[in-house]
Motif scaffolding. Sequence first.
Motif, PDB file in Angstrom:
ATOM      1  N   PRO A  47       1.065  -1.277  -0.009  1.00 14.72           N
ATOM      2  CA  PRO A  47       0.147  -0.034   0.077  1.00 14.72           C
ATOM      3  C   PRO A  47       0.977   1.322   0.016  1.00 14.72           C
ATOM      4  O   PRO A  47       2.049   1.249   0.598  1.00 14.72           O
ATOM      5  N   VAL A  48       0.548   2.153  -0.741  1.00 17.45           N
ATOM      6  CA  VAL A  48       1.166   3.341  -0.797  1.00 17.45           C
ATOM      7  C   VAL A  48       0.980   4.151   0.778  1.00 17.45           C
ATOM      8  O   VAL A  48       2.203   4.874   1.004  1.00 17.45           O
ATOM      9  N   ALA A  49       0.217   3.877   1.602  1.00 19.05           N
ATOM     10  CA  ALA A  49      -0.142   4.302   2.793  1.00 19.05           C
ATOM     11  C   ALA A  49      -0.789   3.352   3.628  1.00 19.05           C
ATOM     12  O   ALA A  49      -1.656   2.603   3.175  1.00 19.05           O
ATOM     13  N   GLU A  50      -0.441   3.106   5.007  1.00 11.62           N
ATOM     14  CA  GLU A  50      -1.214   2.230   5.842  1.00 11.62           C
ATOM     15  C   GLU A  50      -1.285   2.803   7.224  1.00 11.62           C
ATOM     16  O   GLU A  50      -0.423   3.091   7.759  1.00 11.62           O
ATOM     17  N   LEU A  51      -2.746   2.721   7.862  1.00 14.86           N
ATOM     18  CA  LEU A  51      -2.855   2.801   9.206  1.00 14.86           C
ATOM     19  C   LEU A  51      -3.330   1.814   9.592  1.00 14.86           C
ATOM     20  O   LEU A  51      -4.272   1.075   9.319  1.00 14.86           O
ATOM     21  N   LEU A  84       5.353   8.828   3.955  1.00 15.80           N
ATOM     22  CA  LEU A  84       5.972   8.960   2.380  1.00 15.80           C
ATOM     23  C   LEU A  84       4.676   9.548   1.660  1.00 15.80           C
ATOM     24  O   LEU A  84       4.854  10.631   0.675  1.00 15.80           O
ATOM     25  N   ALA A  85       3.642   9.029   1.655  1.00 19.04           N
ATOM     26  CA  ALA A  85       2.570   9.303   0.736  1.00 19.04           C
ATOM     27  C   ALA A  85       1.977  10.800   1.118  1.00 19.04           C
ATOM     28  O   ALA A  85       1.561  11.636   0.343  1.00 19.04           O
ATOM     29  N   ASN A  86       2.289  11.257   2.356  1.00 19.28           N
ATOM     30  CA  ASN A  86       1.917  12.517   2.903  1.00 19.28           C
ATOM     31  C   ASN A  86       2.829  13.626   2.510  1.00 19.28           C
ATOM     32  O   ASN A  86       2.652  14.823   2.303  1.00 19.28           O
ATOM     33  N   GLU A  87       3.988  13.127   1.723  1.00 18.32           N
ATOM     34  CA  GLU A  87       4.988  14.188   1.117  1.00 18.32           C
ATOM     35  C   GLU A  87       4.134  14.756  -0.149  1.00 18.32           C
ATOM     36  O   GLU A  87       4.865  15.936  -0.631  1.00 18.32           O
ATOM     37  N   ARG A 123      -3.718  13.530   1.973  1.00 16.58           N
ATOM     38  CA  ARG A 123      -3.457  13.533   3.410  1.00 16.58           C
ATOM     39  C   ARG A 123      -4.257  12.385   3.859  1.00 16.58           C
ATOM     40  O   ARG A 123      -5.263  11.870   3.822  1.00 16.58           O
ATOM     41  N   VAL A 124      -3.181  11.624   4.403  1.00 13.16           N
ATOM     42  CA  VAL A 124      -3.606  10.491   5.232  1.00 13.16           C
ATOM     43  C   VAL A 124      -3.278  10.478   6.733  1.00 13.16           C
ATOM     44  O   VAL A 124      -2.134  10.637   7.013  1.00 13.16           O
ATOM     45  N   MET A 125      -4.291  10.261   7.638  1.00  7.46           N
ATOM     46  CA  MET A 125      -3.665  10.533   9.237  1.00  7.46           C
ATOM     47  C   MET A 125      -4.832  10.041   9.998  1.00  7.46           C
ATOM     48  O   MET A 125      -5.959   9.693   9.598  1.00  7.46           O
TER      49      MET A 125
END
Lengths: 435, 252
Positions: free
Chosen positions: A80-84, A98-101, A106-108
Motif C-alpha cells: 500500500p502507498v500508505a497504511e494505518l 511518504l504518501a503525505n509528502e 492527506r492520510v492521518m
Amino acid sequence: MSTVLDDRFTLAPVHIDGEPERVRRIREQAAERFNVLGWPTTRSEDWKYTSLASLTSIDWKIDQRQPEGNDPASPFGDQPVAELMFVNGTLHANRSALANEHPGIRVMPIGEAMETESFTQHFSRYADYEKHAMTALNTAMWQDGAYIEIAPGTVVEGFIHLLYVGGGNAEHPIASHHRNLIVAGRGSQITVVESFFGKGTYFTNTVTEIVAGDGAVVDHYKFENESLDAFHIGTVQIHQERASNVTSRTIATGGGLVRNEINAALTGEGASLSMEGLFVLSGKQHVDNHTVIDHVAPHCDSVELFKGILDENARGIFDGRIIVEPDAVKTNSRQTNKNLLLSETAVIDSKPSLEIHNDDVKCNHGSTIGQLDEEALFYLRARGIGAEEARNLLVYAFASEIVERMKVDAVRENAGRALFSRMPKRLPERRSESR
Amino acid sequence: MLEIKDLYAGIDGKEILKGLTLHVGAGEVHAIMGPNGSGKSTLANVLAGRPKYVPTSGSVTYEGKDLLALPAEERAREGVFLAMQYPVEIPGVNNIYFLKAALNAVRKHQGQEELDAMEFLQLAREKMKLVELDEAFMNRSVNEGFSGGEKKRNEIFQMAVLDPKLAILDETDSGLDIDALRIVAEGVNALRSEKHAVLVITHYQRLLKYLVPDFVHVLADGRIVKSGGKELAEELEQKGYEWIEEELVAAR
C-alpha cells in the motif's frame, strides 16, 4: 457494558483531546439519540433478520492494549502507498509519511484532522445517527479512525490500506468503535482498502463516510475477516456528487455475527455506482448485508451485485433497497443477488427491493438461490479432478465474477486467498456413483 | 481391456441394462448401435460412473480392476474417458485451467511428471489443431457459449490431450454436420493404436464411414442382441432396427 454505558440503557459520549465544539455537540446528540432508539431489535423492519441479543448481553470493555499473541501483520506487506493500523480501536502503526509528502494526499488519524475545513464540512453529514442506532453509538463513542483527503485533480497510484485488528476473550470482551472519513476532491482518484481481522471475542462497530466530489473516482474495498467469535457491525456511507464514479466491494468471510450496511446517495447528475458484495459463510456464521442506494439526481447509474456462498448452518441475508427519488429521471439501476447453498441446513434470506417515485427510469432486480450443479461436478470428476477439488473449483467459479473484476492485483489475490481460506473442506455427499 | 459380464443397471429404480455382456480388447474399436431407449447412454454413463446410474448386478472389469468400485475421478485417472452426449457449460471455470488440472491429476496418478504451464500449452496447441478449434476457446469458460459442434469438438480435444486407454463416445456424432463429423472421426482415428480401445455409441451409421469399427453390436432392450463386423452397421443403415426386433420375436 459498564465502561461504555452508565447503565445498560444510558449512553454517555466519549470525548477526545482537542475535540472541536461541533464534534462535542454531535457526540452528545448522538448519545441522546441512542438512548432514545436503544439497541436495534428484530421488531424493526431493517433488523428483522438479525437479533443483537447475544451482543447486548455481553459486558463490553474498551481496552486499547494490543491483543496477546504475535504482532499483527498486514496481509499486503509494503504494497500500500500508505497504511494505518488500528488495534482494538486505537492507532497502532502509521505508515503514511511518504504518501503525505505529496501535497495532494492527506492520510492521518482522524483525531488530527478535526480542525481541517474538509472535516468540518463533511464529518457526520452522511452517516445518519438520527435514525440508525448503531451509527449513533459509533458517533458518540469513536476514539480513533482514519482521515483521508485527496486534493482536486490528484490521482493516487496504488492503494491506501486501513487495517483494524481486534482481540479479546470471553472474560475480557473488547468493543471498539472506529470512525473514518474519506474525501476525494473534484476529479481525484483513489483506492482505499479496509481490512478487519482479529482473535477471540470482540465487537467492532465501524462507520466510514466516503465523499466522492465532482468527477472523482473512488474504489473502496472492505475485507471483513473477523474472528468467528467476533461481532462486526459496519456502515459504509457513500455520498456521490456530479459525474463521480464509485465502486464498493465488500468481501465478508469472517465474523460470528456480522452486519454490513453499505449505503450510497447519488446526489449529483451523471454519477455512477457499482456496489458488489461477496459473503462466504460456514459453521454458525450469521452475516446480514443491508444496502440502500438512493438515486437523488437525474441520469445516474447503479449496478448492484451481491453473491453469497453458504455452507453448514450458516445464515446469510441480503436486504437491498433501491430508491429512485421524484427528480431522479433517467435512472438506470440493476440489483442482483445470487446465492449458492452448499448444505441442506444453510439459510439465506434474499430481499431485493425497488422504490420508484418517477416513471422515467430503467430499473430491474432479481435474486436466485441454487445448489452446486451436479452435472458440472460430474463433468469435472469424469476428467480426473477429485471430488473435493471439483467442488472448490465450482465454488470459486461462482465467486470469480466478483473477484476477477478487482483491478488491483494485490487486492484481487488477497480476495482469492480469503476465499480459499474459507473454502469448505468437506467432501460432497457420495450419492450412488459407486456400489 | 474391458470385460462386461451380465450387467444390470438402471436409473431412479428403473432397470435399463438387463444382462449386458461385452468384451473389448486393446487396439479394438467397437460400435454400439441401437434404437432410442435401448440403453446405449446408460451403458456409457454406468462405465463413466455418473451418479444416479446405479449398477445392480453383474461386473465390469477394466484392466483387471473392478471398475464399478471406483469413483468417477479414479476411473478417469485410470484412463477411461467419456465424451459426453451433452457437455455441460461451466461458467467461471477456465477451459485451459480445467484441462491442465485434469491432465495433471491423470499423470500424477499414473506416476508421470506433471506438466508445467509451458509444456501443457504446447501440447494443447498441437491437439487443438487436430480438432480445428481456435485458440481463443482455451481462455473461455468450459463450454460456455460454445455451439453444439464446438462442444463436441471440445470433447474430442480433451480426449486427445488426456490420451485415455479406453475412450467411450456417447452419441458424439449426433447433431454434427459432415465437416464436424469428419473432424471428430479424425480425432478418434489419431488415438487408435494397439494400446487404445474405443467404444463408439451411436444411433446412426454416418460416423462409422469415417471411423471404421472392428466390431458392431446391436443393443436392444438392455442387452446386446447381435454382433458382427463393420458390414452389420451398413445393414442396419439400410434396413433399420425393425428386422432385428422381428428376429428376436421370432426366436422366442
